[in-house]
Enzyme design. Structure first.
Site, PDB file in Angstrom:
ATOM      1  CG  HIS A 170      -0.143   0.055   2.530  1.00 20.93           C
ATOM      2  ND1 HIS A 170       0.360   1.230   3.054  1.00 20.93           N
ATOM      3  CD2 HIS A 170       0.222  -0.925   3.374  1.00 20.93           C
ATOM      4  CE1 HIS A 170       0.999   0.961   4.175  1.00 20.93           C
ATOM      5  NE2 HIS A 170       0.939  -0.340   4.400  1.00 20.93           N
ATOM      6  NE  ARG A 214      -1.473  -0.102   6.691  1.00 21.97           N
ATOM      7  CZ  ARG A 214      -1.914  -0.692   7.803  1.00 21.97           C
ATOM      8  NH1 ARG A 214      -3.114  -0.397   8.271  1.00 21.97           N
ATOM      9  NH2 ARG A 214      -1.166  -1.580   8.446  1.00 21.97           N
ATOM     10  CD  GLU A 240       2.574  -4.883   8.228  1.00 22.81           C
ATOM     11  OE1 GLU A 240       2.933  -6.087   8.202  1.00 22.81           O
ATOM     12  OE2 GLU A 240       3.163  -3.984   7.587  1.00 22.81           O
ATOM     13  CG  HIS A 264      -0.567  -4.610   4.931  1.00 22.97           C
ATOM     14  ND1 HIS A 264      -0.984  -3.364   5.356  1.00 22.97           N
ATOM     15  CD2 HIS A 264      -1.690  -5.276   4.550  1.00 22.97           C
ATOM     16  CE1 HIS A 264      -2.296  -3.292   5.244  1.00 22.97           C
ATOM     17  NE2 HIS A 264      -2.753  -4.442   4.764  1.00 22.97           N
TER      18      HIS A 264
END
Ligand SMILES: O=C(O)[C@@H](CO)OP(=O)(O)O
Length: 330
Positions: A85, A134, A188, A258
């Site tokens: 991202h 994100r 993440e 991520h």
């Protein structure tokens, strides 16, 4: 160091991926300190485990899966695009983020748009993102740049009702859509009690070495959080169970995720050791392209933007796809 190791990565890849159409710029690869690359020759588990998503997805909207009885296109190759991202508001503030759901900054939005320009000629049939905004913003903004102009549509699988209420009743409209599948397994790594803390202040308080160990060791988790190894366990399992079957079926896949979930997947694709993966850093918003062919993953580097001069990571079939887009849209 970054330039020379990236160069090494490209040289390694080039020796396996013959042909003149290879990314020659080393500065935009988005990787540093990788000693061993493009060795994704490992036989992958191609068995599709039970797919909670596919049970609620529209067959016509969905990529084919080996379980659906479709015949995989054996001789075909599929593109796999990985994008970390763009910059988030907590990246900007230098805060540990992990699974806290923070949006992109304006710079992150620009990075996602730039990433989209770099992949605008590469086919995408299905998009996977984490469940975090994100990554989803990045995927959507990137796809807005795609020349094929298909509409990315989030598949809602949280309940039977959400599936029913998001049904599309036009086959033609479905054909012009790309399913976007969100999965927490691509999130993440969970940063435990570091989430929300300032990285510099944490280093001042606990010492640089301790914080480096929490951030970059393979198997030491931060307090009450996940180590990279734990993150890899769920991200790679998801990749093998849900994403590889799409590639086997000839579908072109983009994953927006991520730093650490993608490092886990790249570790698996490039067969990096736990020592090698800890020095792998991914830039925000730089797409990475792999080709999946005959059960193997071949790294093709990072595609250049359409207006940039020079050759890049196209294979013959990607070049044909680009030609098709040129014919369609000129
Ligand atoms: O804060 C985080 O969640 C991650 C990614 O931004 O940080 P790190 O660089 O330590 O992996």
């Amino acid at each position: 160091m970054a330039a020379s190791t990236s160069q090494h990565a490209l040289v390694s890849a080039k020796s396996l991926c013959a042909g003149p159409s290879f990314e020659t710029r080393t500065s935009k690869v988005g990787f540093v300190s990788v000693r061993r690359c493009c060795l994704g020759a490992r036989k992958l588990g191609l068995v599709c485990a039970s797919n909670s998503q596919s049970s609620v997805m529209e067959p016509a909207q969905l990529p084919l899966s080996p379980q659906s009885g479709s015949t995989p296109k054996k001789s075909s190759e599929s593109a796999l695009i990985l994008i970390r991202h763009g910059e988030s508001l907590w990246n900007e503030k230098n805060l540990f983020t992990g699974c806290v759901d923070v949006p992109l900054t304006p710079k992150g939005v620009d990075e996602a748009i730039e990433a989209g320009k770099r992949i605008c000629n590469i086919p995408v049939d299905v998009i996977y993102t984490s469940s975090l905004i994100r990554a989803q913003m990045t995927a959507m903004l990137a796809m807005m740049q795609h020349r094929r102009k298909k509409v990315p549509i989030v598949v809602h699988s949280e309940s039977e009702q959400s599936h029913r209420w998001s049904k599309i009743y036009s086959e033609e409209t479905k054909k012009q859509s790309i399913p976007v599948i969100t999965a927490w397994q691509l999130n993440e790594r969970m940063y435990g009690e570091l989430q929300g803390l300032n990285k510099q202040e944490t280093a001042d308080r606990f010492g640089k070495e301790q914080v480096h160990e929490w951030r970059r060791s393979y198997d030491i988790p931060p307090p009450n959080g996940e180590s990279l190894e734990m993150c890899a366990e769920r991200a790679v399992a998801y990749f093998k169970d849900q994403i590889v079957p799409q590639l086997v079926a000839g579908k072109h896949v983009m994953i927006a995720a991520h730093g650490n979930s993608l490092r886990s997947i790249i570790m698996h694709l490039d067969k990096l050791t736990s020592q090698e993966v800890i020095s792998l850093e991914l830039s925000t918003g730089i797409p990475m392209l792999y080709i999946f062919k005959e059960g193997k993953f071949i790294r093709r580097g990072s595609p250049a933007g359409p207006s940039e001069a020079g050759v890049y990571a196209y294979t013959r079939s990607l070049a044909q796809y680009r030609q098709k887009l040129d014919n369609m849209f000129q």
